[in-house]
Design a protein around this motif. Structure first.
Motif, PDB file in Angstrom:
ATOM      1  N   PHE A 148       0.698  -1.280  -0.121  1.00 29.70           N
ATOM      2  CA  PHE A 148      -0.045  -0.103   0.155  1.00 29.70           C
ATOM      3  C   PHE A 148       0.705   1.271  -0.165  1.00 29.70           C
ATOM      4  CE2 PHE A 148      -2.212  -3.222   2.246  1.00 29.70           C
ATOM      5  CZ  PHE A 148      -3.620  -3.382   1.607  1.00 29.70           C
ATOM      6  N   LYS A 149       0.461   2.395  -0.828  1.00 29.45           N
ATOM      7  CA  LYS A 149       0.851   3.828  -0.559  1.00 29.45           C
ATOM      8  C   LYS A 149      -0.316   4.137   0.105  1.00 29.45           C
ATOM      9  CE  LYS A 149       2.230   7.759  -3.158  1.00 29.45           C
ATOM     10  NZ  LYS A 149       2.755   8.342  -4.345  1.00 29.45           N
ATOM     11  N   PHE A 150      -0.361   4.936   1.182  1.00 33.80           N
ATOM     12  CA  PHE A 150      -1.348   5.808   1.806  1.00 33.80           C
ATOM     13  C   PHE A 150      -0.799   7.075   1.739  1.00 33.80           C
ATOM     14  CE2 PHE A 150      -1.510   1.660   4.064  1.00 33.80           C
ATOM     15  CZ  PHE A 150      -3.088   1.537   3.998  1.00 33.80           C
ATOM     16  N   THR A 151      -1.848   7.915   1.405  1.00 30.09           N
ATOM     17  CA  THR A 151      -1.554   9.411   1.269  1.00 30.09           C
ATOM     18  C   THR A 151      -2.946   9.957   2.111  1.00 30.09           C
ATOM     19  OG1 THR A 151      -0.992   9.580  -0.975  1.00 30.09           O
ATOM     20  CG2 THR A 151      -1.909  11.389  -0.307  1.00 30.09           C
ATOM     21  N   ASN A 152      -2.226  10.669   3.269  1.00 32.60           N
ATOM     22  CA  ASN A 152      -3.016  11.086   4.329  1.00 32.60           C
ATOM     23  C   ASN A 152      -3.488  12.502   3.785  1.00 32.60           C
ATOM     24  OD1 ASN A 152      -4.038  11.073   7.200  1.00 32.60           O
ATOM     25  ND2 ASN A 152      -2.943  13.163   7.080  1.00 32.60           N
ATOM     26  N   TYR A 153      -4.974  12.916   4.085  1.00 33.89           N
ATOM     27  CA  TYR A 153      -5.653  13.993   3.609  1.00 33.89           C
ATOM     28  C   TYR A 153      -6.116  14.715   5.189  1.00 33.89           C
ATOM     29  CZ  TYR A 153      -5.237  13.043  -1.203  1.00 33.89           C
ATOM     30  OH  TYR A 153      -4.775  12.685  -2.447  1.00 33.89           O
ATOM     31  N   ASP A 154      -5.648  15.883   5.578  1.00 34.84           N
ATOM     32  CA  ASP A 154      -6.075  16.379   6.614  1.00 34.84           C
ATOM     33  C   ASP A 154      -7.075  17.033   6.684  1.00 34.84           C
ATOM     34  OD1 ASP A 154      -6.130  17.097   9.375  1.00 34.84           O
ATOM     35  OD2 ASP A 154      -4.515  18.808   9.252  1.00 34.84           O
ATOM     36  N   TRP A 155      -8.401  16.508   6.309  1.00 39.41           N
ATOM     37  CA  TRP A 155      -9.439  17.144   6.222  1.00 39.41           C
ATOM     38  C   TRP A 155     -10.416  16.823   7.395  1.00 39.41           C
ATOM     39  CZ3 TRP A 155     -10.665  15.222   0.533  1.00 39.41           C
ATOM     40  CH2 TRP A 155      -9.519  15.675  -0.077  1.00 39.41           C
ATOM     41  N   SER A 156     -10.942  17.627   8.143  1.00 37.37           N
ATOM     42  CA  SER A 156     -11.425  17.560   9.553  1.00 37.37           C
ATOM     43  C   SER A 156     -12.273  18.682   9.962  1.00 37.37           C
ATOM     44  CB  SER A 156     -10.379  17.141  10.681  1.00 37.37           C
ATOM     45  OG  SER A 156      -9.763  18.281  10.819  1.00 37.37           O
ATOM     46  N   SER A 157     -12.887  18.566  10.840  1.00 37.88           N
ATOM     47  CA  SER A 157     -13.839  19.616  11.726  1.00 37.88           C
ATOM     48  C   SER A 157     -12.674  20.747  12.204  1.00 37.88           C
ATOM     49  CB  SER A 157     -14.714  19.208  12.748  1.00 37.88           C
ATOM     50  OG  SER A 157     -15.674  18.357  12.270  1.00 37.88           O
ATOM     51  N   GLU A 158     -11.500  20.435  12.364  1.00 35.96           N
ATOM     52  CA  GLU A 158     -10.442  21.631  12.826  1.00 35.96           C
ATOM     53  C   GLU A 158     -10.202  22.410  11.491  1.00 35.96           C
ATOM     54  OE1 GLU A 158      -9.209  22.672  15.687  1.00 35.96           O
ATOM     55  OE2 GLU A 158     -10.808  21.404  16.552  1.00 35.96           O
TER      56      GLU A 158
END
Length: 368
Positions: free
Chosen positions: A46-56
């Motif tokens: 796997f290659k995981f790409t993190n997306y910091d999409w949140s309520s913050e």
């Protein structure tokens, strides 16, 4: 590992959106388990790409998803989603700002929620054995009661009016019903229950019933029955063994699947797949449990729902053997009594995760 095996190894490009509450905790656990499985089986990675999409993110920028966010997601093979929702952001803003903002434009119209009693866990239903409760609930995920049509007028006046318009189209119902019948056809019992409320909702739900009846003609090997949604809650509780595959509208299946998770032992074990069956867009996989801010940061969140969700993602990607192995590892851990608090145990998120990784490491690697 031989050079040949390295060349043949498939790498899946996965978008990770941990988002809110316990989402980051359980998604991190899910990534650990998926990487361990890939390392052990040596046939994919796997290659995981993190997306910091949140309520913050929303509170800082006014948006959950940046302007080019969906274009970024399109590049991935699948989306691994945690949970969205925060105490200081209204739920309708968080839901429509992130989860539905992905599901709807990506045509993830089939929401699939398997439910069964895992080994080592127990149903609150008296005398309910694991084989008695083994369901797949298929939820229409693009229209119905969550289509987003309606509005409010005369705000603040005694005659203030709010409308919530349920949208049912022949196209939307037909594609979902075909998916549901195909799913039922693949299961051993070949049985489908169509959930409705056409006695009271005499337009959209009557169309729902009519389309279900039309589609059924193309699947003569599938046994079909119909239940009003209120009666369905009774049947799920008193006769769980009579059910197999279930199809319902966006709202009805949303409610019924939470009931199903509770009847199976805990909402902390329940997975979800948001599928685009055409595969034009990436599908999204998430645990049902939500952001659970009451236990956020305490290290006690149950990661089993995320592991089961990961197994569903693997199956969708074509790694069915790995999917089965992952669930075998999860059930071995549950059967050994390594359970989180919601299942009556004392294990932490990290302890359950470490135990599943140890089980994965017992698998025999096939020779190239």
């Amino acid at each position: 590992m031989s050079p040949t095996a390295m060349v043949d190894k498939k790498t899946y490009n996965i978008a990770s959106i941990p988002a809110d509450g316990i989402g980051p905790e359980v998604i991190s656990a899910g990534i650990d388990v998926l990487n361990a499985l890939g390392d052990q089986l040596q046939t994919f990675g796997f290659k995981f790409t993190n997306y910091d999409w949140s309520s913050e993110t929303y509170k800082k920028t006014g948006k959950y998803i940046p302007d080019n966010g969906l274009e970024q997601l399109k590049k991935h093979d699948a989306i691994f989603f945690g949970a969205v929702g925060a105490p200081d952001v209204p739920d309708h803003i968080s839901l429509w700002g992130l989860r539905l903002a992905i599901c709807q434009p990506f045509q993830q119209y089939a929401n699939v929620r398997p439910t069964r009693i895992l080994k080592g866990t127990q149903s609150p239903l008296r005398n309910c054995k694991s084989g008695d409760l083994d369901w797949i609930i298929i939820r229409e995920n693009s229209e119905g009661e969550y289509a987003g049509h309606g509005g409010r007028s005369h705000l603040g006046q005694p005659w203030e009016t709010a409308t919530e318009v349920s949208i049912f189209t022949r196209h939307g119902i037909t594609r979902l019903m075909r998916f549901a019948f195909e799913m039922a056809q693949k299961r051993p019992r070949k049985r489908l229950t169509v959930v409705t409320k056409s006695n009271a909702q005499r337009n959209g739900m009557v169309l729902w019933d009519e389309v279900a009846s039309d589609v059924a003609k193309g699947f003569p090997d599938v046994t079909v029955d119909k239940m009003l949604v209120d009666a369905m809650t009774v049947r799920m509780t008193l006769k769980p063994e009579s059910l197999d595959t279930i199809v319902a509208t966006n709202l009805h299946a949303d409610i019924l699947s939470d009931l199903a998770a509770a009847l199976a032992g805990s909402i902390g074990i329940a997975p979800t797949s948001n599928l685009d069956p055409t595969r034009e867009y990436p599908s999204m996989f998430e645990p049902i449990h939500g952001s659970a801010f009451d236990i956020t940061g305490k290290g006690v969140a149950n990661p089993v729902a995320t592991f089961w969700t990961a197994a569903e993602m693997l199956a969708w990607l074509g790694e069915e053997d790995a999917s089965i192995k992952l669930m075998q590892a999860v059930e071995s851990v549950c059967e050994a009594g390594i359970l989180s608090a919601d299942l009556g145990g004392k294990a932490t998120t990290k302890e359950v995760t470490a135990a599943v990784v140890r089980e994965i490491q017992k698998f025999t690697v096939k020779s190239a």
